[in-house]
Design a protein around this motif. Sequence first.
Motif, PDB file in Angstrom:
ATOM      1  N   VAL A 107       0.953  -1.174   0.227  1.00 52.99           N
ATOM      2  CA  VAL A 107       0.096   0.144  -0.098  1.00 52.99           C
ATOM      3  C   VAL A 107       0.976   1.272   0.074  1.00 52.99           C
ATOM      4  CG1 VAL A 107      -1.864   1.381   1.551  1.00 52.99           C
ATOM      5  CG2 VAL A 107      -2.001  -1.328   1.210  1.00 52.99           C
ATOM      6  N   ARG A 108       0.527   2.082  -0.980  1.00 51.33           N
ATOM      7  CA  ARG A 108       1.464   3.289  -0.956  1.00 51.33           C
ATOM      8  C   ARG A 108       0.323   4.560  -0.791  1.00 51.33           C
ATOM      9  NH1 ARG A 108       4.642   1.994  -6.356  1.00 51.33           N
ATOM     10  NH2 ARG A 108       2.998   2.659  -7.273  1.00 51.33           N
ATOM     11  N   LEU A 109       1.079   5.604  -0.050  1.00 51.62           N
ATOM     12  CA  LEU A 109       0.314   6.789   0.326  1.00 51.62           C
ATOM     13  C   LEU A 109       0.031   7.605  -0.908  1.00 51.62           C
ATOM     14  CD1 LEU A 109       2.098   7.678   3.675  1.00 51.62           C
ATOM     15  CD2 LEU A 109      -0.055   6.552   3.344  1.00 51.62           C
ATOM     16  N   ALA A 110      -1.262   7.561  -1.627  1.00 48.71           N
ATOM     17  CA  ALA A 110      -1.504   8.116  -2.739  1.00 48.71           C
ATOM     18  C   ALA A 110      -1.304   9.902  -2.579  1.00 48.71           C
ATOM     19  CB  ALA A 110      -2.924   8.177  -2.932  1.00 48.71           C
ATOM     20  N   GLY A 111      -0.802  10.405  -3.725  1.00 52.65           N
ATOM     21  CA  GLY A 111      -0.534  11.677  -3.767  1.00 52.65           C
ATOM     22  C   GLY A 111       0.521  12.573  -2.877  1.00 52.65           C
ATOM     23  N   VAL A 112       1.432  11.635  -2.424  1.00 54.39           N
ATOM     24  CA  VAL A 112       2.394  11.940  -1.414  1.00 54.39           C
ATOM     25  C   VAL A 112       3.821  11.481  -1.982  1.00 54.39           C
ATOM     26  CG1 VAL A 112       3.626  11.863   0.884  1.00 54.39           C
ATOM     27  CG2 VAL A 112       0.981  12.034   0.645  1.00 54.39           C
ATOM     28  N   GLU A 113       4.858  12.426  -2.215  1.00 55.29           N
ATOM     29  CA  GLU A 113       6.263  12.091  -2.421  1.00 55.29           C
ATOM     30  C   GLU A 113       7.153  12.018  -1.240  1.00 55.29           C
ATOM     31  OE1 GLU A 113      10.165  13.871  -4.885  1.00 55.29           O
ATOM     32  OE2 GLU A 113       8.201  14.546  -5.344  1.00 55.29           O
ATOM     33  N   GLY A 168       5.493  18.222   7.200  1.00 50.62           N
ATOM     34  CA  GLY A 168       6.935  18.501   6.208  1.00 50.62           C
ATOM     35  C   GLY A 168       7.630  17.424   6.100  1.00 50.62           C
ATOM     36  N   LEU A 169       7.047  16.348   6.102  1.00 47.57           N
ATOM     37  CA  LEU A 169       8.036  15.068   5.535  1.00 47.57           C
ATOM     38  C   LEU A 169       7.672  14.429   4.411  1.00 47.57           C
ATOM     39  CD1 LEU A 169       7.189  13.225   9.064  1.00 47.57           C
ATOM     40  CD2 LEU A 169       8.975  14.947   8.602  1.00 47.57           C
ATOM     41  N   GLY A 170       7.060  15.243   3.234  1.00 54.05           N
ATOM     42  CA  GLY A 170       7.111  15.037   1.953  1.00 54.05           C
ATOM     43  C   GLY A 170       6.420  16.264   1.178  1.00 54.05           C
ATOM     44  N   ARG A 171       6.292  15.982  -0.261  1.00 54.10           N
ATOM     45  CA  ARG A 171       5.410  17.072  -0.966  1.00 54.10           C
ATOM     46  C   ARG A 171       4.134  16.369  -1.603  1.00 54.10           C
ATOM     47  NH1 ARG A 171       9.612  20.587  -2.554  1.00 54.10           N
ATOM     48  NH2 ARG A 171      11.863  20.220  -1.817  1.00 54.10           N
ATOM     49  N   THR A 172       3.357  17.235  -2.019  1.00 50.68           N
ATOM     50  CA  THR A 172       2.375  16.892  -2.782  1.00 50.68           C
ATOM     51  C   THR A 172       2.536  16.204  -4.319  1.00 50.68           C
ATOM     52  OG1 THR A 172       2.066  18.915  -3.415  1.00 50.68           O
ATOM     53  CG2 THR A 172       0.663  18.198  -1.645  1.00 50.68           C
ATOM     54  N   ALA A 173       2.054  15.302  -4.720  1.00 51.13           N
ATOM     55  CA  ALA A 173       2.375  14.702  -6.048  1.00 51.13           C
ATOM     56  C   ALA A 173       0.911  14.119  -6.570  1.00 51.13           C
ATOM     57  CB  ALA A 173       3.057  13.409  -6.012  1.00 51.13           C
ATOM     58  N   LYS A 201       4.016  27.090   6.102  1.00 47.15           N
ATOM     59  CA  LYS A 201       4.097  28.505   6.748  1.00 47.15           C
ATOM     60  C   LYS A 201       4.873  28.277   7.955  1.00 47.15           C
ATOM     61  CE  LYS A 201      -0.504  30.155   5.097  1.00 47.15           C
ATOM     62  NZ  LYS A 201      -1.799  30.267   5.338  1.00 47.15           N
ATOM     63  N   LYS A 202       4.808  27.073   8.658  1.00 48.18           N
ATOM     64  CA  LYS A 202       5.483  26.848   9.801  1.00 48.18           C
ATOM     65  C   LYS A 202       6.794  26.344   9.775  1.00 48.18           C
ATOM     66  CE  LYS A 202       1.379  25.862  12.325  1.00 48.18           C
ATOM     67  NZ  LYS A 202       0.637  24.599  13.016  1.00 48.18           N
ATOM     68  N   ASN A 203       7.624  26.399   8.596  1.00 49.07           N
ATOM     69  CA  ASN A 203       8.769  25.892   8.352  1.00 49.07           C
ATOM     70  C   ASN A 203       9.002  24.695   8.887  1.00 49.07           C
ATOM     71  OD1 ASN A 203       9.501  28.237   6.597  1.00 49.07           O
ATOM     72  ND2 ASN A 203      10.210  29.581   8.626  1.00 49.07           N
ATOM     73  N   LYS A 204       8.102  23.649   8.734  1.00 49.96           N
ATOM     74  CA  LYS A 204       8.511  22.331   9.280  1.00 49.96           C
ATOM     75  C   LYS A 204       9.035  21.427   8.352  1.00 49.96           C
ATOM     76  CE  LYS A 204       4.687  21.521  12.821  1.00 49.96           C
ATOM     77  NZ  LYS A 204       3.800  20.574  13.096  1.00 49.96           N
ATOM     78  N   GLY A 205       9.748  20.469   9.096  1.00 41.07           N
ATOM     79  CA  GLY A 205      10.513  19.205   8.214  1.00 41.07           C
ATOM     80  C   GLY A 205      11.270  19.971   7.091  1.00 41.07           C
ATOM     81  N   ILE A 206      11.127  19.490   6.019  1.00 39.77           N
ATOM     82  CA  ILE A 206      11.933  19.718   4.656  1.00 39.77           C
ATOM     83  C   ILE A 206      11.865  21.123   4.288  1.00 39.77           C
ATOM     84  CG2 ILE A 206      11.853  17.409   3.523  1.00 39.77           C
ATOM     85  CD1 ILE A 206       9.715  18.501   1.823  1.00 39.77           C
ATOM     86  N   TRP A 207      10.909  21.919   4.602  1.00 42.75           N
ATOM     87  CA  TRP A 207      10.665  23.461   4.423  1.00 42.75           C
ATOM     88  C   TRP A 207      11.607  24.072   5.581  1.00 42.75           C
ATOM     89  CZ3 TRP A 207       8.649  23.312   0.078  1.00 42.75           C
ATOM     90  CH2 TRP A 207       7.583  22.254  -0.517  1.00 42.75           C
TER      91      TRP A 207
END
Length: 240
Positions: A107-113, A168-173, A201-207
């Motif tokens: 199972v993969r998380l759809a829409g998430v890189e 902030g642990l991934g990007r939308t895809a 906005k909160k500069n979390k994770g990768i941001w």
Amino acid sequence: MAERRSAAGEALGRVSEWADGHLGLLRSLSAGLAAAGLLLLARSVRLTTKFTNAVDIPVEFIEKNVKLRGKIHHVTEKGLEVEHIPITIPIVTSIQRKWQSKGLLLVRLAGVELAPSGLVWLQKELKPSQMVWFQLLGREDLALECRVLVNKGRFLSVCLNEEILRQGLGRTARIEGLHHDSRLYWKLHKRLLRAELKALKKNKGIWQEESFSERVRDRISNNKCVQTLKQFVNWLRSYI
């Protein structure tokens, strides 16, 4: 008393006469009820079937975005390895267990890189044998593109797809499996974008990492020594 018996007998006779006269209709009704029973049985068999391979899941389940229940076994770079836990119906389930094979669904998380930090977070958050719900959105090769839900208490559930982006642990895809112009696609995609925007906005994770690197680049470019060196290089180029 005799009159009541006579009336009852007369009514019974009329029912018998009607039944004899409409024997074909009654047979059709019986056949229809039997067919409906078989249809319900077939449907219950599908609902109680334990899927051990993505290919075995009926196409209509994916087209209707059915939610299935499962138990987490492993969290890998390829996705979540989940054991499907079907609906239990005493007689049907006991028969099926005799011939059902063993296996796990990918199972993969759809829409998430997913970022590397996102994989680490999932491995910490999801415990072995933890129950999840996964909504079927698409199928690619042997993997299922899903919206994954985890129960947090009796009345609260968290969507892992959105939570990963919120932290902030991934990007939308792109959501694979759904038509790009469908209402469901844009409904889910908007929710993912909102979750990602909160992390941004909160500069979390990768941001946070990117914003830090941007600040370092700005400081270097604004440094007087660096500016003087750039001017010297440009002066040399003009004379070469």
